[in-house]
Design an enzyme around this catalytic site. Structure first.
Site, PDB file in Angstrom:
ATOM      1  N   VAL A   4      13.878  48.608 -15.980  1.00 42.66           N
ATOM      2  CA  VAL A   4      12.923  48.154 -16.987  1.00 42.66           C
ATOM      3  C   VAL A   4      12.509  46.706 -16.725  1.00 42.66           C
ATOM      4  CG1 VAL A   4      12.529  47.846 -19.468  1.00 42.66           C
ATOM      5  CG2 VAL A   4      13.878  49.780 -18.660  1.00 42.66           C
TER       6      VAL A   4
ATOM      7  N   HIS B 178       4.456  37.379 -17.464  1.00 43.83           N
ATOM      8  CA  HIS B 178       5.511  37.643 -16.469  1.00 43.83           C
ATOM      9  C   HIS B 178       5.280  36.838 -15.194  1.00 43.83           C
ATOM     10  CE1 HIS B 178       7.175  40.777 -18.988  1.00 43.83           C
ATOM     11  NE2 HIS B 178       6.007  41.386 -19.043  1.00 43.83           N
TER      12      HIS B 178
ATOM     13  N   ASN C 223       4.772  49.043 -16.811  1.00 41.85           N
ATOM     14  CA  ASN C 223       4.203  49.108 -18.165  1.00 41.85           C
ATOM     15  C   ASN C 223       4.597  50.423 -18.839  1.00 41.85           C
ATOM     16  OD1 ASN C 223       2.527  50.429 -16.294  1.00 41.85           O
ATOM     17  ND2 ASN C 223       0.686  50.148 -17.535  1.00 41.85           N
TER      18      ASN C 223
ATOM     19  N   ARG D   2       9.136  47.388  -4.805  1.00 37.83           N
ATOM     20  CA  ARG D   2       7.717  47.464  -5.156  1.00 37.83           C
ATOM     21  C   ARG D   2       7.585  48.061  -6.548  1.00 37.83           C
ATOM     22  NH1 ARG D   2       8.658  51.606  -1.475  1.00 37.83           N
ATOM     23  NH2 ARG D   2       8.004  53.716  -2.023  1.00 37.83           N
TER      24      ARG D   2
ATOM     25  N   GLU E 101       6.180  37.051 -23.829  1.00 39.90           N
ATOM     26  CA  GLU E 101       7.589  37.304 -23.542  1.00 39.90           C
ATOM     27  C   GLU E 101       8.464  36.054 -23.594  1.00 39.90           C
ATOM     28  OE1 GLU E 101       5.833  36.476 -19.448  1.00 39.90           O
ATOM     29  OE2 GLU E 101       5.212  37.515 -21.282  1.00 39.90           O
TER      30      GLU E 101
ATOM     31  N   VAL F   6      11.559  45.426 -14.006  1.00 36.31           N
ATOM     32  CA  VAL F   6      10.792  45.324 -12.752  1.00 36.31           C
ATOM     33  C   VAL F   6       9.624  44.342 -12.876  1.00 36.31           C
ATOM     34  CG1 VAL F   6       9.234  47.263 -13.255  1.00 36.31           C
ATOM     35  CG2 VAL F   6       9.817  46.702 -10.878  1.00 36.31           C
ATOM     36  N   ASP F   7       9.064  44.171 -14.077  1.00 31.68           N
ATOM     37  CA  ASP F   7       7.953  43.231 -14.224  1.00 31.68           C
ATOM     38  C   ASP F   7       8.423  41.779 -14.177  1.00 31.68           C
ATOM     39  OD1 ASP F   7       9.206  43.287 -16.677  1.00 31.68           O
ATOM     40  OD2 ASP F   7       7.463  43.995 -17.799  1.00 31.68           O
TER      41      ASP F   7
ATOM     42  N   LYS G 298      -1.312  43.248 -20.940  1.00 35.40           N
ATOM     43  CA  LYS G 298      -0.671  42.960 -19.648  1.00 35.40           C
ATOM     44  C   LYS G 298      -1.352  41.788 -18.951  1.00 35.40           C
ATOM     45  CE  LYS G 298       2.314  44.705 -17.990  1.00 35.40           C
ATOM     46  NZ  LYS G 298       3.738  44.271 -18.118  1.00 35.40           N
TER      47      LYS G 298
ATOM     48  N   ARG H 153      -2.759  50.557 -23.825  1.00 37.99           N
ATOM     49  CA  ARG H 153      -2.627  49.720 -25.011  1.00 37.99           C
ATOM     50  C   ARG H 153      -3.835  48.787 -25.144  1.00 37.99           C
ATOM     51  NH1 ARG H 153       3.182  47.287 -23.637  1.00 37.99           N
ATOM     52  NH2 ARG H 153       2.281  47.535 -21.557  1.00 37.99           N
TER      53      ARG H 153
ATOM     54  N   TYR I 100       1.294  39.322 -22.106  1.00 38.60           N
ATOM     55  CA  TYR I 100       2.553  39.371 -21.365  1.00 38.60           C
ATOM     56  C   TYR I 100       2.221  38.932 -19.944  1.00 38.60           C
ATOM     57  CZ  TYR I 100       4.658  42.107 -25.147  1.00 38.60           C
ATOM     58  OH  TYR I 100       5.141  42.533 -26.357  1.00 38.60           O
TER      59      TYR I 100
ATOM     60  N   SER J 173      10.199  45.992 -25.911  1.00 35.57           N
ATOM     61  CA  SER J 173      11.518  46.270 -25.344  1.00 35.57           C
ATOM     62  C   SER J 173      12.143  47.481 -26.029  1.00 35.57           C
ATOM     63  CB  SER J 173      12.428  45.052 -25.504  1.00 35.57           C
ATOM     64  OG  SER J 173      11.972  43.966 -24.724  1.00 35.57           O
TER      65      SER J 173
END
Length: 374
Positions: free
Chosen positions: A266, A95, A300, A279, A117, A268-269, A74, A15, A93, A133
């Site tokens: 989903v 996170h 991602n 992990r 986010e 996990v981030d 990201k 992206r 994003y 999402s």
């Protein structure tokens, strides 16, 4: 304002933060846009298209980051921390609840870190998280169906089943945007779908949307344990805005699952809701096995469809970016509470309470800091 658009360096992150269409909007508002060469290629946008829209093409990441505001998709990786400087405005994003090192790097360099986010409207919705999402939820069911194939390491289950053959069971934990979109695809594939959520009103809304095509259950440890045990595919879809995701699926629950069942988290981030997902994986090496269960922990997911994801993302981010660039972040925050909620770090402080609490760091509200002299 000088705005930099660096090339994403996360594994298989295709992206890009703006398309040529958004460059034109920013440029027509009087801003200078620097795009790193090749930044848009993964999403199908050539350097020449950016130049035609009015951007300057930079040959290095360093030159691109040498901007007043940097827009990414990201979160920055450690090799990008050296580009941070006091006063930089960073939109991405972030996170941060899942990344203490990045949080400290932003604080130490006094970066104004604005997380897509956590930009939240007064009604509680998350306008910049929603499109990704939607993609991640839809892709989760699609990816899960693939990894249930025997040749991909799964149980050898076709989610739709066949006449006389039982349908595959999909358990979705969380009935928000991710969960709803995961259900849309799972139902479309013909699966037997169960959605769990804490909010009874949300469960009523889901039944209004899907009717008898789904089973809804209140989210509690017993119901989660039973649904996970029976499932061929489990999708974790729980979000706490800005905060670390709660561990709702325990290792004992995973142990109860069938060999070759698939687990996709989903969240996990944001730390993930599955205890056995310890992990983050990559698109190059997306799965691992624990207790015989396929674990997919790619952070991602939307980058697998970068053209769709980029266009969907940039259409929602650019109005906020324009407000910040046109007015400056302080006036933009005063006029738009969503932007104010998006600021996670500012002048060497953590300004988002969930991030601060997760890392046991001091929390200083943004409103207190902007009353001080710059």
């Amino acid at each position: 304002m000088k705005i930099g658009i660096p090339k994403e360096i996360k594994n298989n992150e295709n992206r890009v933060a703006v398309t040529p269409a958004e460059v034109l909007q920013l440029q027509q508002s009087g801003h200078e846009i620097i795009v790193e060469s090749g930044a848009g290629l993964g999403a199908g946008f050539e350097d020449a298209e950016y130049e035609k829209a009015g951007a300057t093409i930079s040959r290095t990441a360093k030159d691109t980051w040498n901007s007043e505001m940097v827009m990414k998709v990201k979160e920055p990786l450690p090799e990008e921390y050296s580009y941070f400087y006091d006063g930089l405005i960073l939109l991405a994003y972030l996170h941060l609840a899942a990344d203490k090192k990045l949080t400290k790097a932003l604080v130490d360099k006094k970066v104004t870190g604005i997380a897509y986010e956590t930009m939240q409207l007064d009604d509680g919705s998350l306008p910049l998280l929603t499109p990704m999402s939607e993609v991640a939820g839809r892709m989760a069911s699609q990816i899960g169906a693939q990894f249930l194939e025997k040749m991909k390491g799964g149980r050898g289950i076709l989610l739709s089943g066949l006449p006389g053959v039982q349908r595959g069971k999909v358990c979705i934990v969380g009935g928000g945007v991710v969960g709803t979109n995961a259900a849309k695809i799972a139902v479309g594939l013909g699966a037997d779908v169960t959605i769990l959520d804490l909010n009874p009103q949300r469960l009523r809304e889901l039944e209004d949307i899907f009717g008898s095509d789904i089973q809804t259950l209140m989210s509690n440890p017993l119901n989660i344990a039973n649904a996970v045990k029976e499932a061929d595919l489990v999708i974790g879809a729980v979000l706490i805005p800005g905060g670390k995701a709660p561990k709702l699926i325990t290792e004992k629950m995973v142990q109860s699952m069938k060999d070759g069942a698939v687990m996709i988290d989903v969240a996990v981030d944001q730390g993930g809701i599955v205890e056995t997902i310890d992990r983050i994986t990559t698109h190059d090496d997306p799965i691992y096995y624990k207790h015989g269960v396929v674990h997919y922990a790619v952070a991602n997911i939307p980058s697998t469809v970068p053209r769709t994801s980029t266009i969907g993302l940039t259409a929602t981010t650019i109005p906020y970016a324009l407000q910040i660039a046109n007015k400056g972040y302080e006036e933009a925050c005063l006029n738009n509470s969503a932007i104010r909620r998006g600021i996670n770090t500012f002048r060497g402080h953590v300004t988002h309470r969930a991030v601060a609490d997760t890392h046991a760091l001091a929390h200083v509200p943004f409103d207190e800091l902007v009353t001080e002299k710059v």
